[in-house]
Design a protein around this motif. Structure first.
Motif, mmCIF file in Angstrom:
data_model
loop_
_atom_site.group_PDB
_atom_site.id
_atom_site.type_symbol
_atom_site.label_atom_id
_atom_site.label_comp_id
_atom_site.label_asym_id
_atom_site.label_seq_id
_atom_site.Cartn_x
_atom_site.Cartn_y
_atom_site.Cartn_z
ATOM 1 N N MET A 1 -8.420 -1.068 1.166
ATOM 2 C CA MET A 1 -8.511 -1.459 2.553
ATOM 3 C C MET A 1 -7.109 -1.645 3.130
ATOM 4 O O MET A 1 -6.255 -2.288 2.525
ATOM 5 C CB MET A 1 -9.311 -2.754 2.646
ATOM 6 N N ARG A 2 -6.856 -1.091 4.275
ATOM 7 C CA ARG A 2 -5.562 -1.163 4.938
ATOM 8 C C ARG A 2 -5.346 -2.550 5.553
ATOM 9 O O ARG A 2 -6.196 -3.039 6.296
ATOM 10 C CB ARG A 2 -5.490 -0.102 6.020
ATOM 11 N N PRO A 3 -4.196 -3.191 5.282
ATOM 12 C CA PRO A 3 -3.933 -4.493 5.886
ATOM 13 C C PRO A 3 -3.956 -4.424 7.411
ATOM 14 O O PRO A 3 -3.533 -3.449 8.013
ATOM 15 C CB PRO A 3 -2.528 -4.843 5.389
ATOM 16 N N PHE A 4 -4.462 -5.465 8.017
ATOM 17 C CA PHE A 4 -4.503 -5.713 9.454
ATOM 18 C C PHE A 4 -5.522 -4.895 10.226
ATOM 19 O O PHE A 4 -5.799 -5.225 11.376
ATOM 20 C CB PHE A 4 -3.112 -5.582 10.092
ATOM 21 N N GLY A 5 -6.103 -3.845 9.667
ATOM 22 C CA GLY A 5 -7.157 -3.101 10.348
ATOM 23 C C GLY A 5 -6.855 -2.867 11.819
ATOM 24 O O GLY A 5 -5.885 -2.220 12.160
ATOM 25 N N ASN A 6 -7.651 -3.450 12.701
ATOM 26 C CA ASN A 6 -7.485 -3.226 14.138
ATOM 27 C C ASN A 6 -6.630 -4.289 14.831
ATOM 28 O O ASN A 6 -6.587 -4.337 16.054
ATOM 29 C CB ASN A 6 -8.851 -3.144 14.827
ATOM 30 N N ALA A 47 0.112 -6.964 2.941
ATOM 31 C CA ALA A 47 0.169 -7.261 4.375
ATOM 32 C C ALA A 47 1.596 -7.545 4.829
ATOM 33 O O ALA A 47 1.977 -7.191 5.949
ATOM 34 C CB ALA A 47 -0.747 -8.434 4.709
ATOM 35 N N TYR A 48 2.401 -8.160 3.982
ATOM 36 C CA TYR A 48 3.810 -8.417 4.328
ATOM 37 C C TYR A 48 4.538 -7.083 4.482
ATOM 38 O O TYR A 48 5.294 -6.868 5.441
ATOM 39 C CB TYR A 48 4.469 -9.266 3.240
ATOM 40 N N VAL A 49 4.291 -6.182 3.551
ATOM 41 C CA VAL A 49 4.921 -4.857 3.581
ATOM 42 C C VAL A 49 4.435 -4.069 4.802
ATOM 43 O O VAL A 49 5.230 -3.407 5.480
ATOM 44 C CB VAL A 49 4.645 -4.102 2.263
ATOM 45 N N ALA A 50 3.151 -4.174 5.121
ATOM 46 C CA ALA A 50 2.600 -3.480 6.293
ATOM 47 C C ALA A 50 3.208 -4.015 7.588
ATOM 48 O O ALA A 50 3.531 -3.242 8.499
ATOM 49 C CB ALA A 50 1.073 -3.619 6.325
ATOM 50 N N LEU A 51 3.376 -5.318 7.680
ATOM 51 C CA LEU A 51 4.017 -5.909 8.858
ATOM 52 C C LEU A 51 5.455 -5.427 8.979
ATOM 53 O O LEU A 51 5.911 -5.067 10.069
ATOM 54 C CB LEU A 51 3.963 -7.438 8.781
ATOM 55 N N ALA A 52 6.169 -5.364 7.859
ATOM 56 C CA ALA A 52 7.562 -4.915 7.861
ATOM 57 C C ALA A 52 7.693 -3.444 8.240
ATOM 58 O O ALA A 52 8.740 -3.021 8.736
ATOM 59 C CB ALA A 52 8.193 -5.167 6.494
ATOM 60 N N ALA A 53 6.652 -2.661 8.032
ATOM 61 C CA ALA A 53 6.688 -1.245 8.425
ATOM 62 C C ALA A 53 6.648 -1.098 9.948
ATOM 63 O O ALA A 53 7.163 -0.126 10.496
ATOM 64 C CB ALA A 53 5.525 -0.485 7.790
ATOM 65 N N VAL A 54 6.057 -2.079 10.635
ATOM 66 C CA VAL A 54 6.012 -2.073 12.102
ATOM 67 C C VAL A 54 7.320 -2.633 12.651
ATOM 68 O O VAL A 54 7.956 -2.049 13.516
ATOM 69 C CB VAL A 54 4.803 -2.891 12.617
ATOM 70 N N GLN A 55 7.715 -3.802 12.158
ATOM 71 C CA GLN A 55 9.021 -4.406 12.431
ATOM 72 C C GLN A 55 9.330 -5.283 11.243
ATOM 73 O O GLN A 55 8.523 -6.116 10.847
ATOM 74 C CB GLN A 55 9.030 -5.217 13.717
ATOM 75 N N ASN A 56 10.500 -5.121 10.693
ATOM 76 C CA ASN A 56 10.891 -5.819 9.476
ATOM 77 C C ASN A 56 11.638 -7.106 9.821
ATOM 78 O O ASN A 56 12.853 -7.115 9.965
ATOM 79 C CB ASN A 56 11.741 -4.897 8.601
ATOM 80 N N GLY A 57 10.870 -8.177 9.950
ATOM 81 C CA GLY A 57 11.433 -9.476 10.273
ATOM 82 C C GLY A 57 11.557 -9.689 11.762
ATOM 83 O O GLY A 57 11.576 -8.746 12.544
#
Length: 175
Positions: A1-6, A47-57
């Motif tokens: 399952m992909r973190p954060f979905g929608n 989920a931390y890695v997925a968030l960082a792929a959008v903006q890292n920090g």
């Protein structure tokens, strides 16, 4: 399952020059992620890695999270200043000048996991990915560690994704 979905991560971050200078790094490469995890001794949540792929920090738009017990910050919530990048180039990155190890070594925070978010108290409380129950490769809970209360550990969220999804505006709380 992909973190954060929608869940809309594009509207999650606040744009600011301060955040860019202190927190934000380029999205982590596989090599950077592996090196940071090796330095920390913990596998970061997907989920931390997925968030960082959008903006890292950076600094989230919403910086408050409800708690079920009081902390030195408030009777019903905690507040964060920013979330650390997966990297080492910014002062507020996981392996940066004020990264996770800094809080262990300089401030005496307990070695229970990875300190990933600072608070408005300038070091007197922090948020941590707590690996005590799951081991270094498991899915950590999110806890608040309060230096002002003898490093009291307060449960915040079952996992990192739940923590991010539950951040809310500080305006939702009455002083």
């Amino acid at each position: 399952m992909r973190p954060f979905g929608n869940f809309d991560l594009t509207a999650f971050w606040e744009a600011s020059e301060y955040a860019d200078e202190e927190y934000v790094e380029p999205p982590p490469t596989a090599a950077t992620l592996a090196a940071v995890e090796a330095d920390l001794g913990y596998k970061l949540p997907a989920a931390y890695v997925a968030l960082a792929a959008v903006q890292n920090g950076g600094i989230p738009v919403n910086t408050a999270h409800r708690t079920s017990e009081p902390t030195s910050w408030a009777s019903d919530h905690i507040a964060i200043t920013g979330i650390y990048a997966i990297g080492r180039d910014r002062p507020n990155s996981l392996c940066g000048e004020f990264g996770s190890e800094f809080w262990h070594e300089e401030w005496g925070y307990p070695e229970i996991g990875v300190y990933f978010a600072d608070c408005p108290s300038a070091g007197h409380d922090m948020l941590c990915l707590d690996y005590r129950a799951c081991g270094p490769a498991g899915e950590p809970t999110v806890v608040h560690v309060d230096q002002e209360l003898g490093y009291k550990v307060t449960f915040v969220a079952a996992d990192f994704e739940s923590f991010i999804r539950s951040l809310t505006s500080d305006e939702d709380f009455v002083d």
